[in-house]
Design an enzyme around this catalytic site. Sequence first.
Site, PDB file in Angstrom:
ATOM      1  N   ARG A   1      -0.734  -8.550  13.291  1.00 34.18           N
ATOM      2  CA  ARG A   1      -1.296  -7.552  12.369  1.00 34.18           C
ATOM      3  C   ARG A   1      -2.118  -8.244  11.280  1.00 34.18           C
ATOM      4  NH1 ARG A   1       4.242  -4.801  11.099  1.00 34.18           N
ATOM      5  NH2 ARG A   1       3.126  -3.925   9.321  1.00 34.18           N
TER       6      ARG A   1
ATOM      7  N   LYS B   1       0.835  -1.213   0.000  1.00 38.30           N
ATOM      8  CA  LYS B   1       0.000   0.000   0.000  1.00 38.30           C
ATOM      9  C   LYS B   1       0.866   1.258   0.000  1.00 38.30           C
ATOM     10  CE  LYS B   1      -1.984  -1.236   3.909  1.00 38.30           C
ATOM     11  NZ  LYS B   1      -1.352  -2.528   4.238  1.00 38.30           N
TER      12      LYS B   1
ATOM     13  N   ARG C   1      10.711  -0.137  11.407  1.00 38.29           N
ATOM     14  CA  ARG C   1       9.565   0.023  12.302  1.00 38.29           C
ATOM     15  C   ARG C   1       9.627  -0.970  13.463  1.00 38.29           C
ATOM     16  NH1 ARG C   1       4.435   0.354   8.270  1.00 38.29           N
ATOM     17  NH2 ARG C   1       3.568  -0.923   9.958  1.00 38.29           N
TER      18      ARG C   1
ATOM     19  N   ARG D   1      12.026  -4.634   5.302  1.00 35.22           N
ATOM     20  CA  ARG D   1      11.678  -3.256   4.939  1.00 35.22           C
ATOM     21  C   ARG D   1      12.435  -2.221   5.772  1.00 35.22           C
ATOM     22  NH1 ARG D   1       5.531  -1.659   5.512  1.00 35.22           N
ATOM     23  NH2 ARG D   1       5.855  -2.577   7.568  1.00 35.22           N
TER      24      ARG D   1
ATOM     25  N   ARG E   1     -10.192   0.429   8.159  1.00 35.07           N
ATOM     26  CA  ARG E   1      -9.754  -0.896   8.578  1.00 35.07           C
ATOM     27  C   ARG E   1     -10.840  -1.639   9.332  1.00 35.07           C
ATOM     28  NH1 ARG E   1      -3.908   0.257   8.636  1.00 35.07           N
ATOM     29  NH2 ARG E   1      -2.823  -1.618   9.184  1.00 35.07           N
TER      30      ARG E   1
HETATM   31  P1  AP5 Z   1       4.808  -1.582   1.898  1.00 31.58           P
HETATM   32  O1  AP5 Z   1       4.425  -0.828   0.690  1.00 31.58           O
HETATM   33  O2  AP5 Z   1       5.557  -0.858   2.968  1.00 31.58           O
HETATM   34  O3  AP5 Z   1       3.553  -2.354   2.498  1.00 31.58           O
HETATM   35  P2  AP5 Z   1       2.232  -1.807   3.187  1.00 31.58           P
HETATM   36  O4  AP5 Z   1       1.065  -2.462   2.536  1.00 31.58           O
HETATM   37  O5  AP5 Z   1       2.255  -0.310   3.260  1.00 31.58           O
HETATM   38  O6  AP5 Z   1       2.410  -2.492   4.606  1.00 31.58           O
HETATM   39  P3  AP5 Z   1       2.348  -1.890   6.074  1.00 31.58           P
HETATM   40  O7  AP5 Z   1       3.159  -2.804   6.926  1.00 31.58           O
HETATM   41  O8  AP5 Z   1       2.666  -0.443   6.104  1.00 31.58           O
HETATM   42  O9  AP5 Z   1       0.841  -2.100   6.376  1.00 31.58           O
HETATM   43  P4  AP5 Z   1       0.164  -2.124   7.729  1.00 31.58           P
HETATM   44  O10 AP5 Z   1      -1.229  -2.091   7.304  1.00 31.58           O
HETATM   45  O11 AP5 Z   1       0.540  -3.254   8.607  1.00 31.58           O
HETATM   46  O12 AP5 Z   1       0.785  -0.851   8.507  1.00 31.58           O
HETATM   47  P5  AP5 Z   1       0.243   0.606   8.772  1.00 31.58           P
HETATM   48  O13 AP5 Z   1       1.387   1.514   8.799  1.00 31.58           O
HETATM   49  O14 AP5 Z   1      -0.889   0.899   7.890  1.00 31.58           O
HETATM   50  O15 AP5 Z   1       5.676  -2.839   1.412  1.00 31.58           O
HETATM   51  C1  AP5 Z   1       6.325  -3.716   2.337  1.00 31.58           C
HETATM   52  C2  AP5 Z   1       7.733  -4.068   1.814  1.00 31.58           C
HETATM   53  O16 AP5 Z   1       7.612  -4.880   0.662  1.00 31.58           O
HETATM   54  C3  AP5 Z   1       8.565  -2.844   1.394  1.00 31.58           C
HETATM   55  O17 AP5 Z   1       9.899  -3.056   1.822  1.00 31.58           O
HETATM   56  C4  AP5 Z   1       8.476  -2.826  -0.126  1.00 31.58           C
HETATM   57  O18 AP5 Z   1       9.664  -2.316  -0.722  1.00 31.58           O
HETATM   58  C5  AP5 Z   1       8.251  -4.288  -0.477  1.00 31.58           C
HETATM   59  N1  AP5 Z   1       7.325  -4.437  -1.601  1.00 31.58           N
HETATM   60  C6  AP5 Z   1       6.181  -3.746  -1.833  1.00 31.58           C
HETATM   61  N2  AP5 Z   1       5.572  -4.175  -2.963  1.00 31.58           N
HETATM   62  C7  AP5 Z   1       6.341  -5.184  -3.449  1.00 31.58           C
HETATM   63  C8  AP5 Z   1       6.248  -6.051  -4.586  1.00 31.58           C
HETATM   64  N3  AP5 Z   1       5.225  -5.940  -5.464  1.00 31.58           N
HETATM   65  N4  AP5 Z   1       7.220  -6.980  -4.771  1.00 31.58           N
HETATM   66  C9  AP5 Z   1       8.257  -7.092  -3.860  1.00 31.58           C
HETATM   67  N5  AP5 Z   1       8.403  -6.291  -2.792  1.00 31.58           N
HETATM   68  C10 AP5 Z   1       7.460  -5.358  -2.564  1.00 31.58           C
HETATM   69  O19 AP5 Z   1      -0.318   0.446  10.255  1.00 31.58           O
HETATM   70  C11 AP5 Z   1       0.557   0.223  11.348  1.00 31.58           C
HETATM   71  C12 AP5 Z   1      -0.233   0.158  12.645  1.00 31.58           C
HETATM   72  O20 AP5 Z   1      -0.882   1.424  12.876  1.00 31.58           O
HETATM   73  C13 AP5 Z   1      -1.381  -0.853  12.683  1.00 31.58           C
HETATM   74  O21 AP5 Z   1      -0.926  -2.143  13.040  1.00 31.58           O
HETATM   75  C14 AP5 Z   1      -2.300  -0.220  13.730  1.00 31.58           C
HETATM   76  O22 AP5 Z   1      -1.823  -0.430  15.027  1.00 31.58           O
HETATM   77  C15 AP5 Z   1      -2.179   1.270  13.425  1.00 31.58           C
HETATM   78  N6  AP5 Z   1      -3.176   1.735  12.420  1.00 31.58           N
HETATM   79  C16 AP5 Z   1      -2.908   2.253  11.188  1.00 31.58           C
HETATM   80  N7  AP5 Z   1      -4.037   2.572  10.547  1.00 31.58           N
HETATM   81  C17 AP5 Z   1      -5.060   2.247  11.382  1.00 31.58           C
HETATM   82  C18 AP5 Z   1      -6.469   2.325  11.266  1.00 31.58           C
HETATM   83  N8  AP5 Z   1      -7.061   2.788  10.158  1.00 31.58           N
HETATM   84  N9  AP5 Z   1      -7.208   1.879  12.309  1.00 31.58           N
HETATM   85  C19 AP5 Z   1      -6.640   1.405  13.439  1.00 31.58           C
HETATM   86  N10 AP5 Z   1      -5.302   1.307  13.610  1.00 31.58           N
HETATM   87  C20 AP5 Z   1      -4.522   1.719  12.582  1.00 31.58           C
HETATM   88 MG    MG Z   2       2.359   1.092   4.808  1.00 37.54          MG
END
Ligand code: AP5
Ligand code: MG
Length: 243
Positions: free
Chosen positions: A199, A41, A188, A154, A115
């Site tokens: 997660r 994402k 992170r 990452r 979410r």
């Molecule tokens: P990346 O693009 O970083 O993945 P992502 O989908 O953004 O994954 P996240 O870990 O950020 O998602 P998340 O939902 O767990 O975390 P968030 O920050 O939203 O890609 C990952 C890696 O893979 C990178 O190194 C990239 O280079 C590589 N990659 C990408 N695409 C690729 C491909 N096609 N091929 C190969 N490699 C690839 O949330 C964190 C925390 O915040 C949550 O756990 C929760 O506690 C809180 N939170 C956030 N939003 C909410 C909400 N709306 N409600 C409640 N709590 C929330």
């Molecule tokens: Mg992300």
Amino acid sequence: MRVAAERDASRYEADGYGVGGDEQGNGRVNIILLGPPGAGKGTQSERLVAERGMVQLSTGDMLRAAVKAGTPVGLQAKAVMEAGELVSDAIVSALIGERMDAGTGTGAIFDGYPRTAAQADALDLLLAERGQTLDYVIELDVNEDALVERIVGRFTCANCGAGYHDTFKTPREEGVCDVCGSTEFKRRPDDNEQIVRTRMAEYRAKTAPIIPIYEARGLVRRVDGMADIAVVTASIETILNEG
Ligand code: AP5
Ligand code: MG
Ligand code: ZN
């Protein structure tokens, strides 16, 4: 650390009206990028921001900036995020509303929001209040087992937030950010295998069930998130150019 937090936050202040969008919202495309942790994402958002002048609204990035800055929201969110659980619906929806008011350029990319079903309802309201609509929900279809490898490898630039991976996306020059030239990177605290499993369980239990809500409205488009990063971007571009 403080400097990085301020820069993270400043990513949400930009408001350019580029090709296809204007202040009335004509030609605007608002999308949700939906997928489990590590689905890509953030990676895809970064590219859409650079190529289309869209604005990324990542609740995860906003919460991390709040944790670093030590704001009341950050103090509440820190332990929850480190455990891999979800922060309260009210907090994240308030953050999204504030960022929407700061301007969303040629369109908003909701990354990691909504979410839960309650957040999906809140987003409908936030959009309606601003006379906007949701155009597509793009689901990144991925194999969960491969995601752990993506997540533990990452890292991001500590200065500008650009995302990298030990194997899949290394900086062109080792140890130097492609975007800003910084030599400081960070990982992170919730990016270890055990927390990633929590997660993912949260995603399956609370987030995946909102997909049918959007399917019923004809908004869902599925993209193969296991393809190369550039191929995934091209698939998303094709969808955005549909309308
Ligand atoms: P990346 O693009 O970083 O993945 P992502 O989908 O953004 O994954 P996240 O870990 O950020 O998602 P998340 O939902 O767990 O975390 P968030 O920050 O939203 O890609 C990952 C890696 O893979 C990178 O190194 C990239 O280079 C590589 N990659 C990408 N695409 C690729 C491909 N096609 N091929 C190969 N490699 C690839 O949330 C964190 C925390 O915040 C949550 O756990 C929760 O506690 C809180 N939170 C956030 N939003 C909410 C909400 N709306 N409600 C409640 N709590 C929330
Ligand atoms: Mg992300
Ligand atoms: Zn950088």
